[in-house]
Enzyme design. Structure first.
Site, PDB file in Angstrom:
ATOM      1  N   ASP A  68      30.919  -2.497 -35.574  1.00 46.23           N
ATOM      2  CA  ASP A  68      30.390  -3.578 -34.725  1.00 46.23           C
ATOM      3  C   ASP A  68      29.055  -3.119 -34.147  1.00 46.23           C
ATOM      4  OD1 ASP A  68      30.149  -5.847 -33.197  1.00 46.23           O
ATOM      5  OD2 ASP A  68      31.532  -5.194 -31.637  1.00 46.23           O
ATOM      6  N   MET A  69      28.008  -3.886 -34.379  1.00 48.83           N
ATOM      7  CA  MET A  69      26.691  -3.517 -33.865  1.00 48.83           C
ATOM      8  C   MET A  69      26.702  -3.605 -32.337  1.00 48.83           C
ATOM      9  SD  MET A  69      25.513  -2.982 -36.760  1.00 48.83           S
ATOM     10  CE  MET A  69      23.903  -2.397 -36.282  1.00 48.83           C
ATOM     11  N   TYR A 118      21.682  -8.733 -30.865  1.00 54.79           N
ATOM     12  CA  TYR A 118      20.419  -9.492 -30.806  1.00 54.79           C
ATOM     13  C   TYR A 118      19.366  -8.720 -30.006  1.00 54.79           C
ATOM     14  CZ  TYR A 118      22.766 -13.738 -32.581  1.00 54.79           C
ATOM     15  OH  TYR A 118      23.446 -14.660 -33.346  1.00 54.79           O
ATOM     16  N   ARG A 152      23.503  -3.877 -18.525  1.00 52.21           N
ATOM     17  CA  ARG A 152      24.913  -3.996 -18.112  1.00 52.21           C
ATOM     18  C   ARG A 152      25.207  -3.070 -16.932  1.00 52.21           C
ATOM     19  NH1 ARG A 152      28.325  -4.880 -23.831  1.00 52.21           N
ATOM     20  NH2 ARG A 152      26.583  -5.905 -24.892  1.00 52.21           N
ATOM     21  N   ASP A 208      27.371  -9.635 -36.998  1.00 54.86           N
ATOM     22  CA  ASP A 208      27.129  -8.207 -36.714  1.00 54.86           C
ATOM     23  C   ASP A 208      28.385  -7.346 -36.839  1.00 54.86           C
ATOM     24  OD1 ASP A 208      28.513  -8.945 -34.403  1.00 54.86           O
ATOM     25  OD2 ASP A 208      27.378  -7.562 -33.161  1.00 54.86           O
ATOM     26  N   GLU A 209      29.350  -7.795 -37.594  1.00 53.89           N
ATOM     27  CA  GLU A 209      30.597  -7.025 -37.752  1.00 53.89           C
ATOM     28  C   GLU A 209      30.974  -6.902 -39.220  1.00 53.89           C
ATOM     29  OE1 GLU A 209      34.114  -8.190 -34.984  1.00 53.89           O
ATOM     30  OE2 GLU A 209      32.761  -9.895 -35.166  1.00 53.89           O
TER      31      GLU A 209
END
Ligand code: TTP
Length: 706
Positions: free
Chosen positions: A18-19, A23, A60, A120-121
């Site tokens: 998983d990236m 984006y 985050r 993206d997975e």
């Protein structure tokens, strides 16, 4: 689709990649000065700074979340950089992200079967690579183990005594008395670490991974330690992981089924399911869902990695929330045109790059009616054969919309509450192309292909001509109130979709020859008038008399038109392509490593310091079936003329055309494409994809997975 399947082999090595904040990474590659800074990608709609759709891990740390809008994010993190998603045709243009995902996938696919699960997975089946490594260079004999592999998280390994985590991982990888399954996982650790570093070098993107014996566990693990890290689930840790996993965190259990399990059965963690027998779960939730629940409680998931690099479908959609809802047919047509243009461009690119053609066009929409007792009614999805060329796709999509609208508002128009007619609004619109197959080769398939193309072309022309009248009726006049349309209930028999396959037309040898020429030599989407015209002329001897002759005459005409369209379509594409911007990453990896990471440590080490920050319906497929309609229906209904008394019938003459029945097969929807559709439509499609009740004839019970 999450159908209960037995574990095909419990010695598999499956990775889910998983990236990280994907984006954002793509935008940071375009603007390297943003690397390492709090950054977020915002939606096209700028209201309150735009909705955040991707948030960097640096942002985050400040409490910025995807649920925020730009203005709110600025409040909690004033220094945040907000990058607007690229825009084309008045909507988000995801091509750059899609292509970036493909770059990553092509690297990952070097070591095993690879399935693109979303933009993206990716799932990888590394079993063969791991077996080979185990046979040729077993990890227990390796003196040096890659740093990235040593940073892996191995679930269940405890380092509470403060011992060096890397040393613990090294020992786990080196264990020579481990069972075969764990030895394979140790190989998986090394292979995935190497792949992730390769992705970083070649694309400048970081990603996280889960490594386990099946897809479900790998997916659960990949999100546990982000960004730029990998997590392994040994067999001995499976039950521990599931015992404490909140039920709603499990894929497919975020919605109604999860809620029912919590409220009706008192199940709060996946492990709580263990108290119920398979029969009990089946009794409560149906055969398939019951078995599926029984399996997931034990970490059993036999789903294979599909080996699919290319999407099974293409989609383009847009939402029109609140006051932006589309309230006139012309507004809908405007946006449909934009969506179809994008779809057409992608189809052309697929044709050029992958030599594939799509066969089915589907329109999905979400709508509301202002004065309607039947407010639950959904706008029906509609499908028809797909004709190539932007204008044709636009025309067909518009026809599908009109058919859907007619059904949605009621066959005779909606006259509610006295003299007021129902108003309607479209809040979400999308078009998708599915049933994508390689360009057929060999006699049979070419004949079928062109027979199909020509028949669909003909039927669509007819329907388009006649349905154009509908637009007048369906457009709410002036004040957007609705005019009454008299449409009798269509009576039509819909045979199987493949009925045309049997209907081969004799004498198409020359066509086949020419098409093969086109297939082999002219896939660059450059017009080849000579070949196309040559093909057209070659078809003339096919003219016959009687009904069959008439049919074939029509076909020839349609094939000529198809050829011209093809030519125009190709030149359209060349123009589009000429204007397309190409966003390529910076070229020098060395430069990247120097500028971003002068110490020589990997990016993932830097990330180590950062803060971490389905609604399973008990469906029997009814929702899906109710969304299956076909264009043939449009051709057979009678549409009232404007005076509302006389009607114009355009029931098709040839029974042959009736054989085309177009329904939408849910298995043709690519999950990676669903992600790109508007959320409301995603919800609807996801509901179709939920576990269905099926006879329990595939589950092998009693497999020991502990
Ligand atoms: P995700 O993989 O869900 O998230 P992410 O890659 O941004 O972050 P993480 O590191 O936590 O995995 O989504 C992949 C991309 O899809 C994301 O970068 C932006 C896009 N996306 C949307 O456009 N809308 C959405 O609602 C979600 C969830 C994702």
């Amino acid at each position: 689709m999450p159908v209960a399947k037995p574990e095909s082999c419990d010695s598999r090595v499956i990775a889910h990649i998983d990236m990280d904040c994907f984006y954002v990474q793509v935008e940071q590659r375009k603007q390297p000065q943003l690397r390492g800074l709090p950054t977020a990608v915002v939606q096209y709609n700028e209201w309150k700074g735009g909705a955040l759709i991707a948030v960097s891990y640096e942002a985050r740390k400040f409490g910025v979340k995807r649920s925020m809008r730009g203005e709110e994010a600025k409040e909690v993190c004033p220094q945040i950089h907000l990058v607007q998603v690229p825009v084309a045709r008045g909507k988000a243009d995801l091509n750059g992200y899609r292509n970036a995902g493909s770059e990553v996938m092509s690297i990952l696919a070097r070591r095993g079967r690879c399935e693109r699960a979303s933009i993206d997975e990716v799932y990888l089946d590394l079993t063969d690579a791991a077996e080979t490594m185990l046979a040729e260079a077993p990890p227990q004999h390796l003196e040096a183990i890659d740093e990235e592999a040593l940073k892996s998280h191995i679930l269940g390994l405890n380092n509470e005594d403060g011992s060096d985590v890397k040393e613990i991982v090294r020992n786990w990888i080196h264990r020579c008395h481990a069972d075969h399954r764990d030895k394979l996982l140790a190989c998986g650790i090394l292979i995935v670490a190497e792949l992730r570093m390769q992705v970083l070098k070649e694309t400048e993107f970081t990603c996280s991974a889960g490594i386990a014996h099946n897809k479900m566990l790998a997916k659960l693990a990949s999100g546990m330690n982000k960004p730029a890290q990998q997590t392994v689930v040994p067999f001995s840790s499976v039950q521990g992981l599931l015992n404490s996993l909140p039920i709603r965190k499990m894929k497919q259990l975020g919605g109604k089924l999860g809620m029912s399990l919590q409220i009706d059965m008192g199940v709060n963690t996946v492990g709580d399911l263990l108290q119920f027998s398979e029969e009990k779960l089946q009794e409560r939730y149906g055969l398939n869902t019951g078995t599926w629940l029984w399996n997931i409680a034990r970490g059993i998931n036999g789903e294979a990695v599909e080996g699919r690099l290319l999407p099974k479908s293409h989609g383009s959609g847009k939402t029109f929330p609140g006051p932006r809802a589309l309230k006139t047919v012309s507004a809908v047509q405007h946006w449909l045109n934009q969506l179809c243009e994008e779809l057409s461009e992608r189809l052309c690119s697929d044709l050029e790059q992958n030599k594939r053609i799509a066969h089915t066009l589907t329109l999905h929409a979400r709508a509301y009616k202002s004065s309607d007792s039947d407010s639950e009614k959904k706008f029906p999805s509609k499908s028809c054969p797909l004709r190539y060329g932007t204008a044709k796709i636009q025309e067909d999509a518009f026809n599908l919309f009109q058919a859907g609208l007619r059904e949605y508002i009621g066959l005779y128009g909606v006259k509610s509450q006295g003299s007021h007619y129902s108003r309607w609004g479209i809040t979400s619109l999308s078009v998708s192309a599915s049933k994508i197959v390689p360009i057929p080769s060999g006699t049979c398939s070419i004949v079928k292909y062109f027979h199909w193309q020509s028949s669909s072309h003909f039927s669509s022309i007819q329907s388009a001509e006649n349905l154009r009248m509908d637009a007048t009726h369906l457009s709410p006049p002036g004040n957007e109130s609705y005019s009454e349309v008299g449409l009798p209930e269509p009576k039509i028999h819909f045979p199987g979709e493949d009925s045309w396959i049997e209907d081969t037309t004799p004498g198409l040898g020359l066509q086949e020859q020419k098409i093969n020429v086109w297939k082999d030599e002219d896939l660059s989407c450059s017009p080849s008038k000579k070949k196309v015209d040559g093909f057209t002329e070659d078809t003339s001897p096919l003219l016959l008399s009687g009904t069959q002759g008439c049919l074939e005459q029509n076909q020839n005409k349609q094939q000529r038109e198809f050829s011209k369209d093809e030519s125009r379509f190709k030149s359209e594409y060349r123009e589009q392509k000429g204007t397309r911007l190409k966003n390529k990453g910076t070229s020098s990896i060395l430069k990247f490593f120097k500028s971003c990471n002068p110490s020589g440590t990997s990016l993932s080490q830097e990330h180590d310091r950062t803060v971490q920050g389905t609604d399973a319906q008990l469906t029997n497929g009814a929702g899906f079936q109710s969304s299956c309609h076909n264009l043939a229906e449009l051709n057979e209904v009678e549409v009232a003329k404007e005076n509302g008394t006389s009607s114009h019938s355009y029931i098709r003459d040839q029974d042959e055309w009736r054989r085309e029945a177009w329904s939408y097969n849910i298995n043709e929807i690519d999950p990676s494409v669903i992600d790109e559709l508007p959320m409301e439509i995603q919800d609807e499609i996801q509901a179709w994809l939920r576990p269905r009740k099926r006879p329990n004839n595939i589950v092998q019970r009693g497999i020991n997975h502990d």
